[in-house]
Design an enzyme around this catalytic site. Structure first.
Site, PDB file in Angstrom:
ATOM      1  N   CYS A  80       0.851  -1.191   0.000  1.00 12.06           N
ATOM      2  CA  CYS A  80       0.000   0.000   0.000  1.00 12.06           C
ATOM      3  C   CYS A  80       0.890   1.244   0.000  1.00 12.06           C
ATOM      4  CB  CYS A  80      -0.968  -0.004   1.176  1.00 12.06           C
ATOM      5  SG  CYS A  80      -0.341   0.689   2.706  1.00 12.06           S
ATOM      6  N   GLU A  81       0.450   2.241  -0.733  1.00 11.51           N
ATOM      7  CA  GLU A  81       1.273   3.444  -0.873  1.00 11.51           C
ATOM      8  C   GLU A  81       1.235   4.330   0.360  1.00 11.51           C
ATOM      9  OE1 GLU A  81      -1.546   6.673  -3.156  1.00 11.51           O
ATOM     10  OE2 GLU A  81      -0.472   5.233  -4.398  1.00 11.51           O
ATOM     11  N   HIS A  82       0.317   4.084   1.267  1.00 11.55           N
ATOM     12  CA  HIS A  82       0.206   4.939   2.450  1.00 11.55           C
ATOM     13  C   HIS A  82       1.190   4.563   3.550  1.00 11.55           C
ATOM     14  CE1 HIS A  82      -4.113   5.360   0.838  1.00 11.55           C
ATOM     15  NE2 HIS A  82      -3.385   6.377   0.422  1.00 11.55           N
ATOM     16  N   HIS A  83       1.400   3.262   3.769  1.00 15.45           N
ATOM     17  CA  HIS A  83       2.300   2.820   4.842  1.00 15.45           C
ATOM     18  C   HIS A  83       3.392   1.875   4.344  1.00 15.45           C
ATOM     19  CE1 HIS A  83      -1.614   3.767   6.806  1.00 15.45           C
ATOM     20  NE2 HIS A  83      -0.805   4.428   7.619  1.00 15.45           N
ATOM     21  N   GLN A 111      -5.862  -0.440  -3.500  1.00 20.27           N
ATOM     22  CA  GLN A 111      -6.645  -1.506  -4.138  1.00 20.27           C
ATOM     23  C   GLN A 111      -7.619  -0.964  -5.183  1.00 20.27           C
ATOM     24  OE1 GLN A 111      -8.303  -4.331  -1.371  1.00 20.27           O
ATOM     25  NE2 GLN A 111      -9.854  -5.024  -2.820  1.00 20.27           N
ATOM     26  N   HIS A 145      -5.396  -6.307   4.191  1.00 21.59           N
ATOM     27  CA  HIS A 145      -4.452  -5.194   4.266  1.00 21.59           C
ATOM     28  C   HIS A 145      -3.731  -5.203   5.614  1.00 21.59           C
ATOM     29  CE1 HIS A 145      -5.854  -2.808   0.668  1.00 21.59           C
ATOM     30  NE2 HIS A 145      -6.796  -3.731   0.780  1.00 21.59           N
ATOM     31  N   CYS A 200      -1.944  -2.959   6.814  1.00 19.17           N
ATOM     32  CA  CYS A 200      -2.034  -1.663   7.500  1.00 19.17           C
ATOM     33  C   CYS A 200      -3.263  -1.609   8.402  1.00 19.17           C
ATOM     34  CB  CYS A 200      -2.026  -0.507   6.508  1.00 19.17           C
ATOM     35  SG  CYS A 200      -3.386  -0.533   5.333  1.00 19.17           S
TER      36      CYS A 200
END
Length: 196
Positions: free
Chosen positions: A86-89, A127, A155, A157
């Site tokens: 995931c690009e956030h974490h 996603q 996920h 995260c």
């Protein structure tokens, strides 16, 4: 083992330097035996996990594209395992992709659909975007009567941090053409159902 080009090697060395610094900032002793080679290993792993940036999914589909005018029913490849970050974490999310298309003029080799999924998964992702990218790539390249993509994923995260919900599953879908008809979508969903 394939030979690594100069650019990839330079990037690998730079990444390893950054990961060494990160380990130190986290409070680790980067000189201890168990961590001496870790920055290099992580650099190689990250290059592998993000190799989709350097691959062309449309070219993969075109490499095994065949003219086929008679078959106008669904072609489904289901339960395609994938792993992404995931690009956030930058934590993993993983699961299964289910892909269908209805040919108009062209079909592609069945192994090419999972390759397209892998290419988009091997990038920093969310996603929702990944679902759309797979759909758009197949629609643009094969120009079928319709495409539908459903992705089910867990996920890390959400499971390792944040809300810490261990059994949550996220489902996304996107579709074009004939799949805009509820009956066609329902047929696809019935065909990908898992017997539990």
């Amino acid at each position: 083992m394939p030979e690594i080009d100069e650019r990839t090697l330079r990037a690998q060395e730079a990444l390893a330097g950054h990961y060494k610094e990160i380990l130190g900032l986290l409070g680790e002793d980067v000189t201890r035996e168990g961590l001496v080679k870790t920055p290099g290993r992580v650099a190689k792993a990250m290059q592998f996990l993000t190799k989709g940036y350097h691959e062309d999914p449309e070219a993969v589909l075109r490499s095994a594209m065949f003219q086929e005018e008679d078959y106008k029913q669904m072609v489904i490849v289901k339960d395609i395992d994938f792993f992404s970050l995931c690009e956030h974490h930058m934590l993993p999310f993983f699961g299964k992709a289910h892909v269908a298309y209805i040919p108009k003029k062209y079909i592609t080799g069945l192994s090419k659909i999972p390759r397209v999924v892998d290419i988009f998964a091997r990038r920093l992702q969310i996603q929702e975007r990944m679902t759309m990218q797979i759909k758009e790539c197949i629609q643009k390249t094969l120009d079928p009567l319709g495409v539908m993509v459903v992705i089910e994923a867990q996920h890390m995260c959400m499971q390792m941090r944040g809300v810490e919900k261990q059994n949550s599953l996220t489902t996304t879908s996107d579709f074009t053409g004939f799949f805009q008809q509820a009956k066609t979508r329902e047929e696809f969903m019935n065909l990908i159902k898992h017997n539990r």
